[in-house]
Design a protein around this motif. Sequence first.
Motif, short mmCIF file in Angstrom:
data_model
loop_
_atom_site.label_atom_id
_atom_site.label_comp_id
_atom_site.label_asym_id
_atom_site.label_seq_id
_atom_site.Cartn_x
_atom_site.Cartn_y
_atom_site.Cartn_z
N LYS A 1 0.82 -1.20 0.00
CA LYS A 1 0.00 0.00 0.00
C LYS A 1 0.87 1.27 0.00
N HIS A 2 2.16 1.10 -0.25
CA HIS A 2 3.05 2.25 -0.31
C HIS A 2 2.57 3.19 -1.43
N PRO A 3 2.62 4.50 -1.21
CA PRO A 3 2.12 5.43 -2.22
C PRO A 3 2.74 5.25 -3.61
N VAL A 4 4.03 4.95 -3.69
CA VAL A 4 4.65 4.75 -5.00
C VAL A 4 4.08 3.50 -5.68
N CYS A 5 3.81 2.47 -4.91
CA CYS A 5 3.22 1.25 -5.48
C CYS A 5 1.80 1.50 -5.97
N LEU A 6 1.12 2.50 -5.42
CA LEU A 6 -0.25 2.84 -5.83
C LEU A 6 -0.29 3.92 -6.90
N SER A 7 0.87 4.41 -7.32
CA SER A 7 0.94 5.49 -8.29
C SER A 7 0.30 5.10 -9.62
N LYS A 8 -0.33 6.08 -10.27
CA LYS A 8 -0.92 5.90 -11.60
C LYS A 8 0.05 6.28 -12.71
N ASP A 9 1.20 6.85 -12.34
CA ASP A 9 2.20 7.27 -13.33
C ASP A 9 2.86 6.03 -13.91
N PRO A 10 2.80 5.83 -15.24
CA PRO A 10 3.46 4.66 -15.84
C PRO A 10 4.95 4.56 -15.53
N LYS A 11 5.59 5.70 -15.28
CA LYS A 11 7.03 5.69 -14.99
C LYS A 11 7.33 5.16 -13.59
N ASP A 12 6.31 5.00 -12.77
CA ASP A 12 6.47 4.38 -11.46
C ASP A 12 6.19 2.89 -11.49
N LYS A 13 5.89 2.33 -12.65
CA LYS A 13 5.69 0.89 -12.80
C LYS A 13 6.99 0.31 -13.35
N ARG A 14 7.65 -0.54 -12.57
CA ARG A 14 8.98 -1.01 -12.97
C ARG A 14 9.06 -2.54 -12.93
N LEU A 15 9.36 -3.13 -14.08
CA LEU A 15 9.65 -4.56 -14.14
C LEU A 15 11.09 -4.79 -13.70
N ARG A 16 11.45 -6.06 -13.53
CA ARG A 16 12.80 -6.38 -13.08
C ARG A 16 13.83 -5.95 -14.12
N VAL A 17 15.02 -5.63 -13.63
CA VAL A 17 15.99 -4.87 -14.41
C VAL A 17 16.57 -5.67 -15.58
#
Length: 261
Positions: free
Chosen positions: A27-43
């Motif tokens: 429920k961390h705010p970054v995990c709930l972000s709607k910004d596509p740039k905050d969605k990160r797959l494994r490196v």
Amino acid sequence: MIKKAELLKITFLGTGTSQGIPVIGSKHPVCLSKDPKDKRLRVSVLLSWDNYNYIIDCGPDFRQQLLQNPISNLSGVLFTHEHSDHTAGLDDIRPFFFRQGDIPVYADKQVIAALKRRFAYIFADENRYPGAPAVAINEIKENTPFKLGNKVAIPIKVLHNRLEVFGFRIDDFVYLTDVKSISKEEIAKLTGVKVLVVNALRIEAHHSHFNLDEALAFIKEVQPETAYLTHISHLLGFHKEVEKILPKKVHLAYDNLTINI
């Protein structure tokens, strides 16, 4: 002498740390972000030039990443180290194997041994399962450049706590991940680099990764023309907010970002 190709295209397939963003159930705010740039797959990154396509690290999101960034051929896979978020997607080379035959993999002795344990059916010499892919092993050795198509890759050894990890320099591009420390001898291999990619896990210190301050200090020492931060956790903060505090010519990488050198 190997001819230098005109253009190197780098596609960031994934820029997240081992759990990705969002973290399952968080429920961390970054995990709930709607910004596509905050969605990160494994490196992972894709390096493309001429008709070559090389992947650095093949994690658990590999299939999804290449559905989003399709390529018609896979020239090889380079592994930085054996951790699951960098290796777990190896089985998904199968479509390329069926079209091309054995897929070249590049890794040091320790990583090859780990891959053989985890993916014994891929490395089997006898009684192979008919649907299994196969690979052509290329062992990476410290201080020994190796050929990738019509280019040369220079291994860069770093430490991930006590684990040895290899980054790579191709032309004036350097990719380093899971760095906590690096020797002066290895830093010397980065002279004149135009684009440097390096991990920055979070704000707080971590036992096996650069945090943001350590990554920025390292970038200042190397002095590339441009630097991108990767292997990012939700604890670093929102993409847009972190971008505002970064020095000039330092940026957060994000999934599906493409740059050309």
